[in-house]
Design a protein around this motif. Structure first.
Motif, PDB file in Angstrom:
ATOM      1  N   SER A 188      31.016  23.551 -43.370  1.00 51.96           N
ATOM      2  CA  SER A 188      29.912  22.647 -43.702  1.00 51.96           C
ATOM      3  C   SER A 188      28.640  23.103 -42.991  1.00 51.96           C
ATOM      4  O   SER A 188      28.699  23.756 -41.952  1.00 51.96           O
ATOM      5  N   PRO A 189      27.476  22.755 -43.549  1.00 53.24           N
ATOM      6  CA  PRO A 189      26.214  23.141 -42.898  1.00 53.24           C
ATOM      7  C   PRO A 189      26.099  22.615 -41.476  1.00 53.24           C
ATOM      8  O   PRO A 189      25.592  23.306 -40.599  1.00 53.24           O
ATOM      9  N   THR A 190      26.597  21.416 -41.230  1.00 55.48           N
ATOM     10  CA  THR A 190      26.541  20.851 -39.881  1.00 55.48           C
ATOM     11  C   THR A 190      27.385  21.687 -38.922  1.00 55.48           C
ATOM     12  O   THR A 190      26.966  21.974 -37.801  1.00 55.48           O
ATOM     13  N   GLU A 191      28.549  22.092 -39.383  1.00 49.86           N
ATOM     14  CA  GLU A 191      29.421  22.905 -38.536  1.00 49.86           C
ATOM     15  C   GLU A 191      28.804  24.278 -38.274  1.00 49.86           C
ATOM     16  O   GLU A 191      28.941  24.827 -37.185  1.00 49.86           O
ATOM     17  N   GLN A 192      28.081  24.836 -39.261  1.00 49.37           N
ATOM     18  CA  GLN A 192      27.402  26.117 -39.065  1.00 49.37           C
ATOM     19  C   GLN A 192      26.344  25.987 -37.974  1.00 49.37           C
ATOM     20  O   GLN A 192      26.229  26.852 -37.108  1.00 49.37           O
ATOM     21  N   ILE A 193      25.585  24.881 -37.995  1.00 52.37           N
ATOM     22  CA  ILE A 193      24.546  24.665 -36.986  1.00 52.37           C
ATOM     23  C   ILE A 193      25.171  24.526 -35.603  1.00 52.37           C
ATOM     24  O   ILE A 193      24.688  25.097 -34.627  1.00 52.37           O
ATOM     25  N   GLN A 211      26.150  27.940 -34.383  1.00 51.54           N
ATOM     26  CA  GLN A 211      24.989  28.714 -33.968  1.00 51.54           C
ATOM     27  C   GLN A 211      24.487  28.239 -32.612  1.00 51.54           C
ATOM     28  O   GLN A 211      24.146  29.059 -31.757  1.00 51.54           O
ATOM     29  N   GLU A 212      24.462  26.929 -32.400  1.00 50.67           N
ATOM     30  CA  GLU A 212      24.012  26.408 -31.119  1.00 50.67           C
ATOM     31  C   GLU A 212      24.946  26.827 -29.990  1.00 50.67           C
ATOM     32  O   GLU A 212      24.504  27.158 -28.897  1.00 50.67           O
ATOM     33  N   LYS A 213      26.254  26.806 -30.243  1.00 48.39           N
ATOM     34  CA  LYS A 213      27.205  27.244 -29.224  1.00 48.39           C
ATOM     35  C   LYS A 213      26.990  28.705 -28.872  1.00 48.39           C
ATOM     36  O   LYS A 213      27.039  29.086 -27.705  1.00 48.39           O
ATOM     37  N   GLU A 214      26.747  29.561 -29.888  1.00 47.50           N
ATOM     38  CA  GLU A 214      26.493  30.978 -29.635  1.00 47.50           C
ATOM     39  C   GLU A 214      25.239  31.155 -28.786  1.00 47.50           C
ATOM     40  O   GLU A 214      25.229  31.959 -27.854  1.00 47.50           O
TER      41      GLU A 214
END
Length: 186
Positions: free
Chosen positions: A67-72, A75-78
């Motif tokens: 999901s787009p939320t999970e992608q964000i 990315q934030e974790k990275e």
């Protein structure tokens, strides 16, 4: 109602491309198994690898499942993991040149005496009024106007000409940190 014998169900473009890529992979897999079956040819012919287009479509298909939320969130974790080894954020230029700031710059600037004599309660009250949150040691007191920051008259006149008569909350605290020569403001 009559049913059309020619009816073809609509398939999304992304799904259709993924199905075509899968078919291409299967065809290549059959071709490589036929080549690998002949021992003489298998030593001469390299294994057939999927094209970049096929790999890209597979990656897109895999990303569609997230999901787009999970992608964000990923990315934030990275980003957090990449920044966790550094205590202070740095600009690209500083990183490229290997510049690090450890010692304060000797500016010799000090706030006016009445501001330096403010109690910690008065400083905290000003910060609370301006919604300023600070953390650290030896934090300079906030200054509510540019004149008390001891700017030159030419700078004060230019600010006034531009309609800037009062500092913003970050300037109330941040300019003092910078003027005092501290290595970082963030």
């Amino acid at each position: 109602m009559e049913e059309d014998d020619d009816y073809v169900e609509y398939v999304l473009v992304a799904k259709r491309r993924a199905m075509e890529a899968q078919k291409a992979l299967e065809r290549r897999g059959k071709a490589s198994s036929m080549v690998n079956g002949d021992s003489e040819k298998s030593s001469r012919v390299a294994e057939v690898k999927p094209s970049l287009l096929v790999k890209a479509s597979q990656l897109k298909r895999d990303q569609l499942e997230i999901s787009p939320t999970e992608q964000i969130v990923r990315q934030e974790k990275e980003m957090i993991e990449n920044l966790s080894d550094r205590k202070t954020p740095m600009s690209i230029r500083e990183l490229a040149k290997g510049i690090t700031y450890t010692e304060p710059l000797g500016t010799g600037w000090k706030p006016p005496l009445p501001i330096r004599r403010m109690s910690e309660q008065q400083r905290d009250l000003i910060r609370k009024q301006w919604h300023i949150i600070v953390d650290g040691e030896d934090i300079p007191p906030p200054v509510k106007n540019f004149k008390d920051m001891r700017f030159l008259d030419t700078i004060l006149n230019k600010l006034k000409a531009k309609g800037i008569v009062q500092p913003t909350p970050i300037q109330v605290q941040g300019l003092l940190v910078t003027l005092s020569g501290r290595p970082r403001v963030y």
